[in-house]
Design a protein around this motif. Structure first.
Motif: not given
Length: 236
Positions: A212-235
């Protein structure tokens, strides 16, 4: 400074005593494509339904071009320029294709105005099926119809909740192509979907919703960065 097309600020909402959103804040700029992503049950649909007046907010603001519309009825949100493609499509099943498209249409003058013919150019299959009832369409055709119906309101911002969920791969590819074409035309889009690769190709910016909270915003390169938000929040 020009106000964003859509500003969601400190938005709180839920269902009865169950609170789902805890201060969601997000700006959508005119002409931009933004994703709202997160795991199931994190509040994406609740956010969209609250923006469109289908859930009354407990707190916070929803502004369209600087005008506060938090808690306004859905028809006023549509009149302000937001077009909605809901999860599950929710077309009118006992109306024909053309009746669905014209039922909530709003007129606008100019080269880029959405008309029946222009929708049919984007979705030739709808023109082929224009005499059919909503119940006689496939799931993919229903999604095309839901998008076409939203475009017929001549929106400034198109909002899609689960844009390609449950669709065959060939239909999903067609929907993404349509969204890319709409982006090239300069239509602002806010899209929810699970296909991160397609979202990354399409969008300018991404926002991740967690509990229920926005925890991250950014661009596509930031999203896909190794160890980035995909691994932290979407795995999973």
């Amino acid at each position: 400074m020009t106000a964003p097309l859509l500003r969601i600020e400190a938005l709180e909402a839920g269902y009865g005593a169950a609170q789902v959103l805890f201060g969601v804040t997000l700006d959508i700029e005119a002409g931009s494509v933004t994703t709202l992503i997160g795991r199931n049950g994190m509040g994406k649909t609740t956010t969209i339904r609250t923006v469109f007046g289908l859930i009354r907010p407990k707190a916070g603001r929803v502004q369209v071009e600087g005008r506060d519309l938090a808690g306004a009825p859905p028809y006023r949100i549509a009149q302000a320029g937001l077009g909605y493609v809901p999860e599950g499509r929710h077309i009118f099943p006992r109306l024909g294709v053309e009746e669905n498209l014209t039922a909530t249409a709003a007129s606008r003058q100019g080269r880029s105005a959405w008309t029946l013919e222009r929708v049919y150019q984007f979705f030739p299959r709808l023109k082929e099926r224009r005499g059919n009832l909503g119940t006689q369409l496939s799931g993919g055709e229903q999604q095309m119809l839901a998008i076409g119906r939203a475009l017929m309101t001549n929106p400034k911002l198109l909002v899609l909740d689960e844009a390609t969920e449950g669709l065959a791969p060939v239909v999903r590819a067609e929907i993404w192509q349509v969204l890319e074409a709409l982006k090239r035309e300069g239509l602002a889009i806010l899209v929810v979907d699970k296909n991160l690769e397609a979202l990354a190709r399409l969008a300018d910016r991404h926002a991740i919703l967690e509990k229920g909270e926005i925890v991250w915003t950014g661009t596509t390169p930031d999203l896909k960065a190794p160890g980035g938000p995909i691994e932290r929040y979407l795995a999973f």
